[in-house]
Scaffold this motif. Sequence first.
Motif, PDB file in Angstrom:
ATOM      1  N   THR A  86     -17.181  10.407  30.815  1.00 50.08           N
ATOM      2  CA  THR A  86     -17.788   9.964  32.066  1.00 50.08           C
ATOM      3  C   THR A  86     -19.238  10.443  32.123  1.00 50.08           C
ATOM      4  O   THR A  86     -19.807  10.906  31.137  1.00 50.08           O
ATOM      5  CB  THR A  86     -16.989  10.501  33.257  1.00 50.08           C
ATOM      6  OG1 THR A  86     -17.009  11.938  33.224  1.00 50.08           O
ATOM      7  CG2 THR A  86     -15.536  10.033  33.182  1.00 50.08           C
ATOM      8  N   LYS A  87     -19.839  10.343  33.304  1.00 49.36           N
ATOM      9  CA  LYS A  87     -21.248  10.694  33.448  1.00 49.36           C
ATOM     10  C   LYS A  87     -21.509  12.171  33.189  1.00 49.36           C
ATOM     11  O   LYS A  87     -22.612  12.536  32.752  1.00 49.36           O
ATOM     12  CB  LYS A  87     -21.755  10.312  34.834  1.00 49.36           C
ATOM     13  CG  LYS A  87     -21.007  10.983  35.986  1.00 49.36           C
ATOM     14  CD  LYS A  87     -21.549  10.509  37.320  1.00 49.36           C
ATOM     15  CE  LYS A  87     -20.804  11.165  38.483  1.00 49.36           C
ATOM     16  NZ  LYS A  87     -21.306  10.717  39.780  1.00 49.36           N
ATOM     17  N   GLN A  88     -20.512  13.033  33.430  1.00 47.50           N
ATOM     18  CA  GLN A  88     -20.728  14.451  33.151  1.00 47.50           C
ATOM     19  C   GLN A  88     -20.836  14.712  31.658  1.00 47.50           C
ATOM     20  O   GLN A  88     -21.647  15.522  31.211  1.00 47.50           O
ATOM     21  CB  GLN A  88     -19.581  15.266  33.764  1.00 47.50           C
ATOM     22  CG  GLN A  88     -19.457  15.133  35.265  1.00 47.50           C
ATOM     23  CD  GLN A  88     -20.763  15.462  35.964  1.00 47.50           C
ATOM     24  OE1 GLN A  88     -21.485  16.373  35.574  1.00 47.50           O
ATOM     25  NE2 GLN A  88     -21.082  14.706  37.005  1.00 47.50           N
ATOM     26  N   GLY A  89     -20.012  14.031  30.886  1.00 45.74           N
ATOM     27  CA  GLY A  89     -20.151  14.146  29.444  1.00 45.74           C
ATOM     28  C   GLY A  89     -21.477  13.597  28.954  1.00 45.74           C
ATOM     29  O   GLY A  89     -22.082  14.140  28.022  1.00 45.74           O
ATOM     30  N   ARG A  90     -21.946  12.540  29.582  1.00 46.04           N
ATOM     31  CA  ARG A  90     -23.252  11.995  29.193  1.00 46.04           C
ATOM     32  C   ARG A  90     -24.379  12.968  29.513  1.00 46.04           C
ATOM     33  O   ARG A  90     -25.376  13.027  28.796  1.00 46.04           O
ATOM     34  CB  ARG A  90     -23.482  10.656  29.908  1.00 46.04           C
ATOM     35  CG  ARG A  90     -22.643   9.524  29.340  1.00 46.04           C
ATOM     36  CD  ARG A  90     -23.165   8.169  29.796  1.00 46.04           C
ATOM     37  NE  ARG A  90     -22.992   8.004  31.236  1.00 46.04           N
ATOM     38  CZ  ARG A  90     -21.892   7.551  31.801  1.00 46.04           C
ATOM     39  NH1 ARG A  90     -20.847   7.235  31.044  1.00 46.04           N
ATOM     40  NH2 ARG A  90     -21.803   7.393  33.104  1.00 46.04           N
ATOM     41  N   LYS A  91     -24.233  13.725  30.584  1.00 47.82           N
ATOM     42  CA  LYS A  91     -25.253  14.729  30.888  1.00 47.82           C
ATOM     43  C   LYS A  91     -25.320  15.784  29.794  1.00 47.82           C
ATOM     44  O   LYS A  91     -26.402  16.239  29.415  1.00 47.82           O
ATOM     45  CB  LYS A  91     -24.958  15.377  32.240  1.00 47.82           C
ATOM     46  CG  LYS A  91     -25.192  14.445  33.432  1.00 47.82           C
ATOM     47  CD  LYS A  91     -24.859  15.125  34.746  1.00 47.82           C
ATOM     48  CE  LYS A  91     -25.076  14.186  35.924  1.00 47.82           C
ATOM     49  NZ  LYS A  91     -24.728  14.821  37.223  1.00 47.82           N
ATOM     50  N   LEU A  92     -24.171  16.176  29.280  1.00 48.85           N
ATOM     51  CA  LEU A  92     -24.164  17.127  28.162  1.00 48.85           C
ATOM     52  C   LEU A  92     -24.822  16.527  26.923  1.00 48.85           C
ATOM     53  O   LEU A  92     -25.579  17.199  26.212  1.00 48.85           O
ATOM     54  CB  LEU A  92     -22.729  17.546  27.845  1.00 48.85           C
ATOM     55  CG  LEU A  92     -22.087  18.566  28.789  1.00 48.85           C
ATOM     56  CD1 LEU A  92     -20.630  18.771  28.422  1.00 48.85           C
ATOM     57  CD2 LEU A  92     -22.826  19.891  28.733  1.00 48.85           C
ATOM     58  N   LEU A  93     -24.540  15.251  26.666  1.00 45.29           N
ATOM     59  CA  LEU A  93     -25.169  14.606  25.521  1.00 45.29           C
ATOM     60  C   LEU A  93     -26.671  14.456  25.723  1.00 45.29           C
ATOM     61  O   LEU A  93     -27.455  14.609  24.777  1.00 45.29           O
ATOM     62  CB  LEU A  93     -24.524  13.239  25.278  1.00 45.29           C
ATOM     63  CG  LEU A  93     -23.094  13.250  24.734  1.00 45.29           C
ATOM     64  CD1 LEU A  93     -22.587  11.834  24.552  1.00 45.29           C
ATOM     65  CD2 LEU A  93     -23.027  14.009  23.416  1.00 45.29           C
ATOM     66  N   PHE A  94     -27.086  14.155  26.966  1.00 44.17           N
ATOM     67  CA  PHE A  94     -28.511  14.101  27.264  1.00 44.17           C
ATOM     68  C   PHE A  94     -29.163  15.466  27.000  1.00 44.17           C
ATOM     69  O   PHE A  94     -30.258  15.551  26.427  1.00 44.17           O
ATOM     70  CB  PHE A  94     -28.746  13.695  28.720  1.00 44.17           C
ATOM     71  CG  PHE A  94     -28.637  12.229  28.966  1.00 44.17           C
ATOM     72  CD1 PHE A  94     -29.228  11.324  28.099  1.00 44.17           C
ATOM     73  CD2 PHE A  94     -27.949  11.734  30.057  1.00 44.17           C
ATOM     74  CE1 PHE A  94     -29.127   9.962  28.316  1.00 44.17           C
ATOM     75  CE2 PHE A  94     -27.836  10.375  30.279  1.00 44.17           C
ATOM     76  CZ  PHE A  94     -28.425   9.490  29.414  1.00 44.17           C
ATOM     77  N   SER A  95     -28.515  16.522  27.407  1.00 43.73           N
ATOM     78  CA  SER A  95     -29.033  17.862  27.171  1.00 43.73           C
ATOM     79  C   SER A  95     -29.159  18.148  25.678  1.00 43.73           C
ATOM     80  O   SER A  95     -30.147  18.726  25.215  1.00 43.73           O
ATOM     81  CB  SER A  95     -28.112  18.897  27.833  1.00 43.73           C
ATOM     82  OG  SER A  95     -28.502  20.207  27.512  1.00 43.73           O
ATOM     83  N   TYR A 392     -23.988   4.968  24.998  1.00 42.45           N
ATOM     84  CA  TYR A 392     -23.712   3.594  25.422  1.00 42.45           C
ATOM     85  C   TYR A 392     -22.219   3.288  25.356  1.00 42.45           C
ATOM     86  O   TYR A 392     -21.687   2.567  26.215  1.00 42.45           O
ATOM     87  CB  TYR A 392     -24.495   2.619  24.545  1.00 42.45           C
ATOM     88  CG  TYR A 392     -25.902   2.380  25.006  1.00 42.45           C
ATOM     89  CD1 TYR A 392     -26.166   1.617  26.146  1.00 42.45           C
ATOM     90  CD2 TYR A 392     -26.981   2.912  24.317  1.00 42.45           C
ATOM     91  CE1 TYR A 392     -27.461   1.393  26.580  1.00 42.45           C
ATOM     92  CE2 TYR A 392     -28.293   2.697  24.734  1.00 42.45           C
ATOM     93  CZ  TYR A 392     -28.521   1.941  25.866  1.00 42.45           C
ATOM     94  OH  TYR A 392     -29.808   1.731  26.304  1.00 42.45           O
ATOM     95  N   GLY A 393     -21.551   3.821  24.335  1.00 37.28           N
ATOM     96  CA  GLY A 393     -20.113   3.617  24.269  1.00 37.28           C
ATOM     97  C   GLY A 393     -19.371   4.273  25.421  1.00 37.28           C
ATOM     98  O   GLY A 393     -18.422   3.695  25.979  1.00 37.28           O
ATOM     99  N   SER A 394     -19.840   5.484  25.799  1.00 32.90           N
ATOM    100  CA  SER A 394     -19.173   6.173  26.906  1.00 32.90           C
ATOM    101  C   SER A 394     -19.376   5.464  28.239  1.00 32.90           C
ATOM    102  O   SER A 394     -18.554   5.593  29.153  1.00 32.90           O
ATOM    103  CB  SER A 394     -19.691   7.615  26.992  1.00 32.90           C
ATOM    104  OG  SER A 394     -21.058   7.645  27.375  1.00 32.90           O
ATOM    105  N   VAL A 395     -20.486   4.716  28.357  1.00 28.96           N
ATOM    106  CA  VAL A 395     -20.724   3.976  29.600  1.00 28.96           C
ATOM    107  C   VAL A 395     -19.611   2.954  29.842  1.00 28.96           C
ATOM    108  O   VAL A 395     -19.063   2.846  30.954  1.00 28.96           O
ATOM    109  CB  VAL A 395     -22.097   3.280  29.542  1.00 28.96           C
ATOM    110  CG1 VAL A 395     -22.237   2.258  30.669  1.00 28.96           C
ATOM    111  CG2 VAL A 395     -23.211   4.308  29.658  1.00 28.96           C
TER     112      VAL A 395
END
Length: 435
Positions: A86-95, A392-395
Amino acid sequence: MAELWWIYSKPVPADSRELWTLFLQCSCITAVIGGLFYNWMFASLEYSWHLSIAMAIPFSLLLLLTLFLVHPARCVFSMIMPTLGTKQGRKLLFSTCIMIAVVNITPNIISNIKTILQVIQCICKSSSDSLLNSTALLEKVSWEFGDAVQEATHSIYKPMNGHFRFSLLQNSSLIYQKMHLAGEKISREFLSVEVLVKDSVRVANRLAAGFFMLYLCFESSWYLKNYLTNLSFDNFYITKKLECLVMDRRAAHLLVGSSKKLIRPTGLKLSREEVVLCLVQAMLVTVALMLMLVLVAMDHFAFSVADTAVRKAAQFSAVPVTLSIKYKAEIGIMPFLYKLFWRPSEALPLRDFNRTYHHHLIFSSARCRISPPRPPNPSVLLVVGLLFCILYGSVFLEPFARRLCRGIAASFFQGCEEKRVLHLYRRLARRHSRE
């Protein structure tokens, strides 16, 4: 696998066999998570290895006790894995992307800028050295010209000594010293900026990563809390229990009439709300990708400029400078008498001076210390590109991750799931009766 999951999701083991099986499961999970936690702290957050070990061991022991003794904690921990989609996992990937970019791309850009400044410093130093040598040529020319003027036909007509003296050559060491100090100052400033950027981003990344991990646990707990307390929360799925309940009460028409509003948790169909949310999240990921591409483009641009500057500086040819002096002088013999009788004056010619001097202005020297430009690291671009593909896949996998969270919560709390299915059935029946 179904039996192991049943033992893992039960509130209390039934016998000693299930107890030891649960302990073994928690131990294996703890060992894997402890290793990942150590690697995350040491490789991603750049902590020292002894501090990473000192943090990983207590964390693993605490995680083992929590998973083994607390049933809701096992549920929350199990939901953390799909929550990473979800978006929380994407925040970790962004970091992680930001950390990789700053640690690898930013120093590369600064190094190429330093190379460009070294080329400029080399050109300034070589050209100033060449100009100082040209003052030595001017001094030589002035002395030869003065000697030629002194060579008159008679000693009575010899002019006074008019040789020039150039004091600039005496201050050449001072010029070199100032240029060297200026170059050292620029290098120190760039080094301090590089260290400041690295330290600032490292600290910010550590704080952001810790916050995102805590928020990840909080979101899983928040989902479980809403699942247990709010019967309408995330409750619009056609599950097997709902189908069995409808078939037992002979109300299959409820599912047929609500097929547009209900979806199957194991199907690929997305609701309108889920599609809109996916598109919005994809736009946000695209904005972040554009910013990352700007940083990558800056890296390639800095390398291109540095490489061009080094190659062109090495190809600078010496600029020839020609100094030609043509001098002809005559000494008038009592000109006032000739002017008195309106006759042309006679002059005693001196020796003519006609010489040509050659000099070369050098703008680049092989003695200059210029560090080679650093090309962009293709492995960094590959890793960043792979991370954005995962983003993009996680989106588009986020709706399915939420469905998996719901399935995990339903397997851990089957009594609550039965209440939720009954609540959804009653809501569908009321809606059907109103229609």
